[in-house]
Design a protein around this motif. Structure first.
Motif, PDB file in Angstrom:
ATOM      1  N   TYR A 197       0.811  -1.214   0.000  1.00 48.44           N
ATOM      2  CA  TYR A 197       0.000   0.000   0.000  1.00 48.44           C
ATOM      3  C   TYR A 197       0.850   1.272   0.000  1.00 48.44           C
ATOM      4  CZ  TYR A 197       0.551   0.884   5.055  1.00 48.44           C
ATOM      5  OH  TYR A 197       1.040   1.163   6.297  1.00 48.44           O
TER       6      TYR A 197
ATOM      7  N   GLY B 196      -9.474  -0.350  11.959  1.00 48.58           N
ATOM      8  CA  GLY B 196      -8.511  -1.232  11.303  1.00 48.58           C
ATOM      9  C   GLY B 196      -8.549  -2.638  11.851  1.00 48.58           C
TER      10      GLY B 196
ATOM     11  N   GLY C 185      -9.835  -5.511   9.430  1.00 44.54           N
ATOM     12  CA  GLY C 185      -8.718  -6.384   9.076  1.00 44.54           C
ATOM     13  C   GLY C 185      -8.818  -7.770   9.676  1.00 44.54           C
TER      14      GLY C 185
ATOM     15  N   VAL D 172     -11.139  -1.319   1.056  1.00 41.95           N
ATOM     16  CA  VAL D 172      -9.890  -0.735   1.541  1.00 41.95           C
ATOM     17  C   VAL D 172      -9.067  -0.199   0.376  1.00 41.95           C
ATOM     18  CG1 VAL D 172      -7.662  -1.323   2.564  1.00 41.95           C
ATOM     19  CG2 VAL D 172      -9.764  -2.029   3.696  1.00 41.95           C
ATOM     20  N   GLU D 173      -8.963  -0.967  -0.685  1.00 40.63           N
ATOM     21  CA  GLU D 173      -8.189  -0.530  -1.839  1.00 40.63           C
ATOM     22  C   GLU D 173      -8.834   0.665  -2.530  1.00 40.63           C
ATOM     23  OE1 GLU D 173      -7.824  -3.988  -4.205  1.00 40.63           O
ATOM     24  OE2 GLU D 173      -6.390  -4.972  -2.861  1.00 40.63           O
TER      25      GLU D 173
ATOM     26  N   TRP E 211      -7.228   4.586   8.453  1.00 41.70           N
ATOM     27  CA  TRP E 211      -7.513   3.243   8.955  1.00 41.70           C
ATOM     28  C   TRP E 211      -7.320   2.170   7.888  1.00 41.70           C
ATOM     29  CZ3 TRP E 211     -11.115  -0.141   7.043  1.00 41.70           C
ATOM     30  CH2 TRP E 211     -12.085   0.374   6.198  1.00 41.70           C
ATOM     31  N   ALA E 212      -7.375   2.531   6.611  1.00 37.67           N
ATOM     32  CA  ALA E 212      -7.316   1.510   5.560  1.00 37.67           C
ATOM     33  C   ALA E 212      -5.977   0.775   5.571  1.00 37.67           C
ATOM     34  CB  ALA E 212      -7.563   2.155   4.197  1.00 37.67           C
TER      35      ALA E 212
ATOM     36  N   ALA F 129      -5.849  -1.638   8.493  1.00 33.06           N
ATOM     37  CA  ALA F 129      -6.674  -2.828   8.239  1.00 33.06           C
ATOM     38  C   ALA F 129      -5.969  -3.795   7.302  1.00 33.06           C
ATOM     39  CB  ALA F 129      -8.023  -2.405   7.655  1.00 33.06           C
ATOM     40  N   ARG F 130      -5.263  -3.261   6.309  1.00 31.63           N
ATOM     41  CA  ARG F 130      -4.567  -4.120   5.357  1.00 31.63           C
ATOM     42  C   ARG F 130      -3.463  -4.927   6.047  1.00 31.63           C
ATOM     43  NH1 ARG F 130      -5.233  -6.012   0.036  1.00 31.63           N
ATOM     44  NH2 ARG F 130      -3.191  -6.627  -0.706  1.00 31.63           N
TER      45      ARG F 130
END
Length: 510
Positions: free
Chosen positions: A19, A315, A319, A337-338, A379-380, A383-384
């Motif tokens: 990311y 997250g 996640g 998320v993406e 947060w993305a 989470a990833r």
């Protein structure tokens, strides 16, 4: 090192690469702005200002392509590096077929078609829908922020009772807690400690140096200064001094909004005209930097704590669920998320800021909106990373044993998966809080963050950075907010390392 340490740290490293790939190549607006270097980031920012939608769409498309390629490479590397993930993916019965992917894209295209149709046929209705969604989003974001802060507060309370002893027994941990305790105590007691209001100007005292002290007539006295010449920013001591009064009377104010008070920690005799006690000097309009630093800490320190609370909770929920269930849940969660990560974070932040913040909002409302926006942006990535770590933990023996015993999903996530993520979450939190402070400084640097008459460390640093006389005349006291940010970053990092050593079972020596 490579055989044992890297093997256990490979999952978050690979996921971070995935990311971060787009942001590394899509341009750094702040660097390009400061260095006056023409890059992709500055190009997209100028296009946003000019409302050139074609250039903005082209830049965002480049970032999207880079992100998709980076995440694809990261997923392939995760499957190659960790056999548990590879075996889980090949043997999963929840794999997503091509038909489900097609339905997702068809649904997105249908929503886009409805939006275009409404824009052509009924633009007024579309505007009303947009306004309604805006206020619903603000309400939900506020409720989510309150819930996340309450949950994190409970977790911090539980961890505090369990970890305060081990942390204080370590010298570095005790020092970092003491520093952060002083900073947060000063922020809470800012009205009592600040000798002057943050908006009180004195143009005759512009760039006044920090006041010196002498012991005279049996008490502490502050030196008086005068300019060397009319219009000069250089001061010299006059040889005179005034006694410093402790707990002196001042204008009435309310501590924490409800405690009526009329005392400040220290001040000079108010009967002497134009006498000022500048503990850390004055800025270009004669405002007390010490007072502005105290009031600014209330925004800068709290914006990081509240923001990281929302970020970690969101997250972890997204996640861990995606990594635990895999298959369809993982597919939909990671595509969302993406979607967030595909849009350059700074430009998404600028767009949301311009859409949600209007000039008539109060500084407190602007502050809360900025906190929520920074959390929504941040947060993305968390989470990833948690999803990649949960994919590996999901197939370990103790998780499988808990499932065979019929334990519920929340109990498995909290009792078995969360303790193995606690080390990363604690370190990520301590590293991210300074990131929120710097993000607020970046917004202030671009003129989109906290604005006058409020004060924050980022705003104060931006005002110093844009004034060349500060550097030419070596007015070091104007850069005190940068030192405060540095101290905060170091204290949080040291505290994170200490907490990791106390929480992570692998770091405990038996």
């Amino acid at each position: 090192m490579f055989q044992h340490v890297l093997r256990n740290a490979i999952n978050p490293l690979i996921t971070s690469f995935g990311y971060s790939f787009a942001s590394l190549l899509s341009g750094a607006l702040l660097v390009e702005n400061v260095m006056n270097y023409p890059g992709l980031g500055q190009l997209i920012f100028d296009a946003l200002i000019r409302e050139d939608q074609y250039v903005v769409m082209a830049g965002v498309m480049i970032g999207v392509v880079m992100l998709v390629l980076g995440n694809l490479v990261a997923d392939l590397m995760l499957a190659w590096a960790d056999p548990r993930i590879r075996n889980a993916q090949t043997g999963s019965s929840l794999s997503v077929g091509v038909g489900k992917t097609t339905w997702v894209w068809m649904a997105l295209l249908a929503v886009l078609a409805v939006e275009i149709l409404l824009e052509v046929i009924a633009p007024a209705l579309l505007l009303q829908i947009g306004v309604g969604l805006k206020y619903i989003g603000i309400l939900l974001a506020g409720l989510l922020a309150v819930a996340c802060v309450a949950l994190v507060g409970y977790i911090v309370y539980v961890l505090f009772k369990r970890l305060i002893g081990p942390v204080l027994r370590r010298p570095l941990g005790a020092v970092s807690i003491a520093i952060l305790g002083v900073l947060y105590s000063a922020a809470l007691l800012a009205p009592c400690l600040a000798p002057y209001p943050i908006t009180e100007q004195n143009l005759d005292k512009a760039y006044h140096p920090p006041t010196g002290f002498v012991w005279k007539e049996g008490g502490l006295q502050a030196k008086l200064y005068a300019k060397q010449s009319l219009g000069s920013p250089v001061y010299k001591a006059t040889g005179e001094s005034l006694p410093v009064k402790l707990f002196a009377k001042t204008d009435p104010y309310y501590l924490w909004g409800f405690i009526a008070m009329q005392r400040t920690l220290f001040s000079l005799d108010p009967s002497v005209p134009n006498a000022r006690l500048y503990l850390l000097g004055a800025d270009d309009t004669g405002r007390d930097i010490f007072s502005r630093l105290l009031y600014g800490s209330r925004i800068s320190l709290s914006i990081g704590f509240i923001g990281i609370s929302i970020t970690l909770i969101l997250g972890f929920i997204v996640g861990s669920l995606a990594g635990y269930y895999g298959g369809t849940v993982d597919f939909f969660a990671m595509r969302f998320v993406e979607l967030l990560m595909s849009i350059p974070a700074l430009y998404l932040l600028l767009a949301l800021r311009s859409a949600l913040i209007s000039p008539e909002l109060s500084p407190g409302q602007v502050y809360m909106i900025i906190v929520v926006l920074l959390s929504v942006i941040g947060w993305a990535g968390t989470a990833r990373i948690i999803r990649g770590m949960t994919l590996s933990i999901r197939n370990r023996s103790y998780v499988l044993a808990a499932e065979s015993m019929g334990q519920s999903l929340p109990k498995i996530l909290i009792k078995h998966i969360l303790p193995n993520l606690a080390s990363y979450l604690l370190v990520a939190a301590t590293l991210s809080i300074p990131g929120y402070i710097l993000a607020e400084a970046a917004l202030s640097f671009l003129g989109l963050g906290i604005s006058e008459p409020s004060a924050s460390w980022g705003l104060m640093l931006k005002q110093s950075q844009g004034n060349m006389i500060v550097f030419f005349m070596n007015f070091w006291w104007m850069l005190v907010p940068g030192f405060a940010i540095f101290i905060t970053v170091i204290a949080y990092n040291v505290l994170g390392d200490t907490l990791r050593d106390c929480v992570d079972p692998k770091m405990q020596v038996r």
